[in-house]
Design an enzyme around this catalytic site. Sequence first.
Site, mmCIF file in Angstrom:
data_model
loop_
_atom_site.group_PDB
_atom_site.id
_atom_site.type_symbol
_atom_site.label_atom_id
_atom_site.label_comp_id
_atom_site.label_asym_id
_atom_site.label_seq_id
_atom_site.Cartn_x
_atom_site.Cartn_y
_atom_site.Cartn_z
ATOM 1 N N GLY A 19 124.375 -38.907 51.240
ATOM 2 C CA GLY A 19 124.473 -37.542 51.724
ATOM 3 C C GLY A 19 125.321 -36.685 50.807
ATOM 4 C CB THR A 21 130.062 -34.903 52.954
ATOM 5 O OG1 THR A 21 129.724 -33.519 53.061
ATOM 6 C CG2 THR A 21 131.557 -35.064 53.126
ATOM 7 C CB SER A 22 130.255 -39.639 53.172
ATOM 8 O OG SER A 22 129.442 -39.453 54.319
ATOM 9 C CB SER A 115 114.732 -38.954 52.297
ATOM 10 O OG SER A 115 116.015 -38.788 51.716
ATOM 11 C CG ASP A 116 118.854 -35.831 55.153
ATOM 12 O OD1 ASP A 116 117.765 -35.299 54.862
ATOM 13 O OD2 ASP A 116 119.934 -35.202 55.129
ATOM 14 C CG ASP A 137 122.294 -35.446 60.578
ATOM 15 O OD1 ASP A 137 123.538 -35.374 60.572
ATOM 16 O OD2 ASP A 137 121.668 -36.252 59.868
ATOM 17 C CB THR A 140 126.952 -31.196 54.133
ATOM 18 O OG1 THR A 140 127.682 -32.360 53.738
ATOM 19 C CG2 THR A 140 127.269 -30.055 53.185
#
EC number: 2.7.1.33
Length: 265
Positions: A19, A21-22, A115-116, A137, A140
């Site tokens: 992602g 951020t992480s 894709s997320d 979700d 970010t």
Amino acid sequence: MRILMNKFVGAVQLIIDIGNTSISFALYRLDKMQIYCKLGTKRDLSFKELYKFLKVKFDYKVDQVFVSSVVPVIDTVLINAIVSLYKVNPLFIRFDLSYDLSFNLYNNNRFVLGSDVFANLVGAIEYYNINDALVVDLGTACTIFAISRREGILGGLINGGPFTDLNALIQNAYLLNDFNLAVPKKLLGLSTIDSVNSGVIYQYKYLIEGVYHELRHNYDKEFRLIITGGNSYLVLPLISVDFIANLYLTLEGIRILGNAFKGDY
């Protein structure tokens, strides 16, 4: 109803969600998560750094690696580290590949999805075995997408996430200093900081609940509200409608898509 199963019984699978951020990592065996950890996303992440991280956290014989990435600049480093350490080629989940799922994602329209988001929607329907879902979700970005087992992906909304909104406000407000967001104690703040905190967080409560009620009315469907994302903890205590919270929904969706992929990699 057909239940999706791992084609490789007993396979050890490393699931990765890159992602903005992480980066989330999860090790699965027999379709059960065994290990979960995160690494901060750095666009200059080096092969040496990632290899060392994987060696320390996931020093196992890994049979399959499934990946969702919204940070393409990291992809090559990840591929090299995975191949070097585990001697397997990772499968990158994409919306335009073929999958053997229990429903048709694109009955009406073929969406171009990250894709997320794609993994979240598949995870909602397949993991929970439900017919209609509204998936939120909070990371970010704040993504809100609706999906139906019968009609496929219905569409969605994308906004900035809580910290993205806060940072934008701080950068454009001369007298406003940085602070940590927290679950508001009440709706109306009695100081500038409390008011900004309340404004940033409560907007997601009303956005999520508003979209939820509007969709249930317009589509005449019993949408299940499913909330995920690393910043969802800021909003969950405020939501006043029934919901499912699953921090690992994206990872579950990636795993399901990897197992359902029709092809070689």
